[in-house]
Design a protein around this motif. Structure first.
Motif, mmCIF file in Angstrom:
data_model
loop_
_atom_site.group_PDB
_atom_site.id
_atom_site.type_symbol
_atom_site.label_atom_id
_atom_site.label_comp_id
_atom_site.label_asym_id
_atom_site.label_seq_id
_atom_site.Cartn_x
_atom_site.Cartn_y
_atom_site.Cartn_z
ATOM 1 N N MET B 1 0.866 -1.456 0.082
ATOM 2 C CA MET B 1 0.125 -0.055 -0.045
ATOM 3 C C MET B 1 0.733 1.270 0.020
ATOM 4 N N GLU B 2 0.198 2.161 -0.762
ATOM 5 C CA GLU B 2 1.024 3.539 -0.599
ATOM 6 C C GLU B 2 0.964 4.133 0.578
ATOM 7 N N ASP B 3 2.209 4.578 1.081
ATOM 8 C CA ASP B 3 1.898 5.321 2.405
ATOM 9 C C ASP B 3 3.061 6.804 2.318
ATOM 10 N N ARG B 165 -4.990 12.380 -2.493
ATOM 11 C CA ARG B 165 -5.388 10.873 -1.712
ATOM 12 C C ARG B 165 -4.618 9.824 -1.988
ATOM 13 N N PRO B 166 -4.351 9.092 -0.952
ATOM 14 C CA PRO B 166 -3.436 7.865 -1.207
ATOM 15 C C PRO B 166 -4.075 6.918 -2.165
ATOM 16 N N HIS B 168 -4.607 3.059 -3.609
ATOM 17 C CA HIS B 168 -4.802 1.961 -2.961
ATOM 18 C C HIS B 168 -4.597 0.746 -4.085
ATOM 19 N N ARG B 171 -7.039 -2.381 -4.319
ATOM 20 C CA ARG B 171 -8.375 -2.398 -5.016
ATOM 21 C C ARG B 171 -8.508 -3.073 -6.163
#
Lengths: 228, 178
Positions: B1-3, B165-166, B168, B171
């Motif tokens: 996941m992108e953080d 926004r991050p 995902h 998904r």
């Protein structure tokens, strides 16, 4: 700041991650949340536009003295001649019938299309000598300052002016009233470098009245180039 | 996941694009809003006022009464020699017969033709750098410059309007069920 959406929870570390890292990421997520950052960027841009306009306007318009010139650069019109600041004529002891010729080469090096005109500046005469001096200005190619050897008049529109020095100086004293040798003789540049040579010939009228004796006459020949 | 650690290049790009877009819009407002109260905005087409005013700048002028004119001001006048093209030069002095001598900052000498007081249209107050360059490119027939400017604008809009926004990645593959 309260949690606003589930998005921020996505930024939280997975269960079992280092608690110190989790703390750090939580803080960053709170203060660097997308909305804050996006709005801050826009405000910064708007503030920068105000600052830029103020600064540029201040430097351009509040100067009470202009710079000293000589800051010629490209994208403009530019004109030079080959006299190195010397005078074309410095004739003394003129008598009725005295005559002389001189040439000067003028070069347009601007990058914009321009129209070049000739006129007289700083005109002064005493004892009406200028009215007794006949002046002929011819344009062509070849030769240059100091010698008219090799001067070739244009085939059409070669005569720029023919009359008295007084007539030249009083009728043509600004760019607006400057001489644009008509028709084929007009000097229009397309933005490329071009040169012309001008031959000036003066003759003191044989019929000059004795009242002109001891008189003086001076005029500056000025070429001006303006973007068309 | 992108953080927050992996997302920063994307966030930086979006933030930069938004700031630049806001800068452009802000500059445009400085050029357009003065028109609401009768001021004028002109594109500078030639370099006679360099280095203070460059080709492609927009200059906003406000109407001025004759009494308020002072040497050193940059004025916009009707050029009798080119009536379709206003002239913007610096005021040097007034002649005894009430006309004005102007000079381009980049010119070695003052303009040879004095300007009538009635030809003064305004005094320059705001300079908006470079915003008029597309107009100059269009007038001087440089289509490539126009296309480049347009392409740059499109990139700014696309990047600037994308979400902060991050992302995902999960998904896109976890929701598949068989």
């Amino acid at each position: 700041m309260p949690e606003r959406s589930s998005r921020q929870q996505d930024l939280r570390p997975a269960p079992g991650a280092d608690p110190a890292v989790a703390d750090h990421d939580g803080l960053v997520a709170r203060w660097l949340n997308p909305r804050t950052v996006g709005v801050a960027a826009i405000i910064a841009g708007l503030l920068a536009s105000a600052g830029l306009v103020w600064h540029e306007s201040y430097s351009a318009f509040s100067a009470t003295t202009s710079n000293s010139g000589n800051s010629w650069t490209g994208g403009t019109v530019q004109l030079s001649d080959d006299d190195s600041g010397g005078a074309l004529f410095n004739a003394s002891g003129l008598a009725p019938g005295s005559t002389g010729s001189q040439c000067i080469s003028v070069t347009s090096t601007g990058t914009l299309p321009a129209l070049i005109k000739l006129y007289g500046t700083s005109y002064a005469t005493t004892r009406s000598l200028a009215a007794a001096l006949n002046l002929t200005v011819t344009q062509g190619t070849g030769a240059g300052y100091g010698s008219c050897t090799g001067f070739t008049p244009l085939t059409a529109g070669a005569t720029v002016f023919s009359g008295t020095l007084a007539g030249f100086a009083t009728a043509h004293s600004t760019y607006g009233s400057g001489i644009l040798a008509g028709g084929a003789g007009a000097w229009k540049t397309t933005g490329a470098t071009s040169s012309r040579t001008y031959r000036f010939t003066y003759t003191m009228s044989p019929a000059a009245p004795t009242s002109t004796m001891g008189g003086t006459a001076a005029v500056g020949f000025t070429w001006e180039s303006q973007n068309t | 996941m992108e953080d927050i650690h992996t997302a920063w290049p994307r966030v930086l790009a979006v933030v930069t694009a938004r700031a630049l877009l806001a800068l452009l819009i802000g500059l445009l407002l400085w050029a357009l809003v003065p028109a609401l109260f009768g001021w004028r905005t002109n594109v500078v087409m030639s370099g006679s006022m360099r280095p203070h005013i460059q080709v492609g700048d927009l200059v906003v002028t406000r109407p001025v009464s004759v009494d308020d004119l002072a040497p050193g001001q940059v004025v916009l006048v009707t050029d009798r020699l080119h009536p379709d093209r206003p002239l913007m030069h610096r005021l040097v002095r007034e002649t005894p017969d009430g006309r004005l001598i102007l000079r381009g900052d980049a010119n070695k000498t003052a303009d040879s033709d004095p300007v009538g007081i009635r030809d003064v249209r305004g005094v320059a107050v705001l300079r908006i750098p470079a915003l008029g360059l597309p107009v100059v490119a269009a007038q001087q027939h440089h289509p490539t410059d126009l296309v480049l400017a347009l392409a740059g604008l499109v990139v700014l809009v696309v990047v600037g309007c994308s979400s902060l926004r991050p992302v995902h990645p999960r998904r896109y593959w976890t929701s598949v069920r068989t």
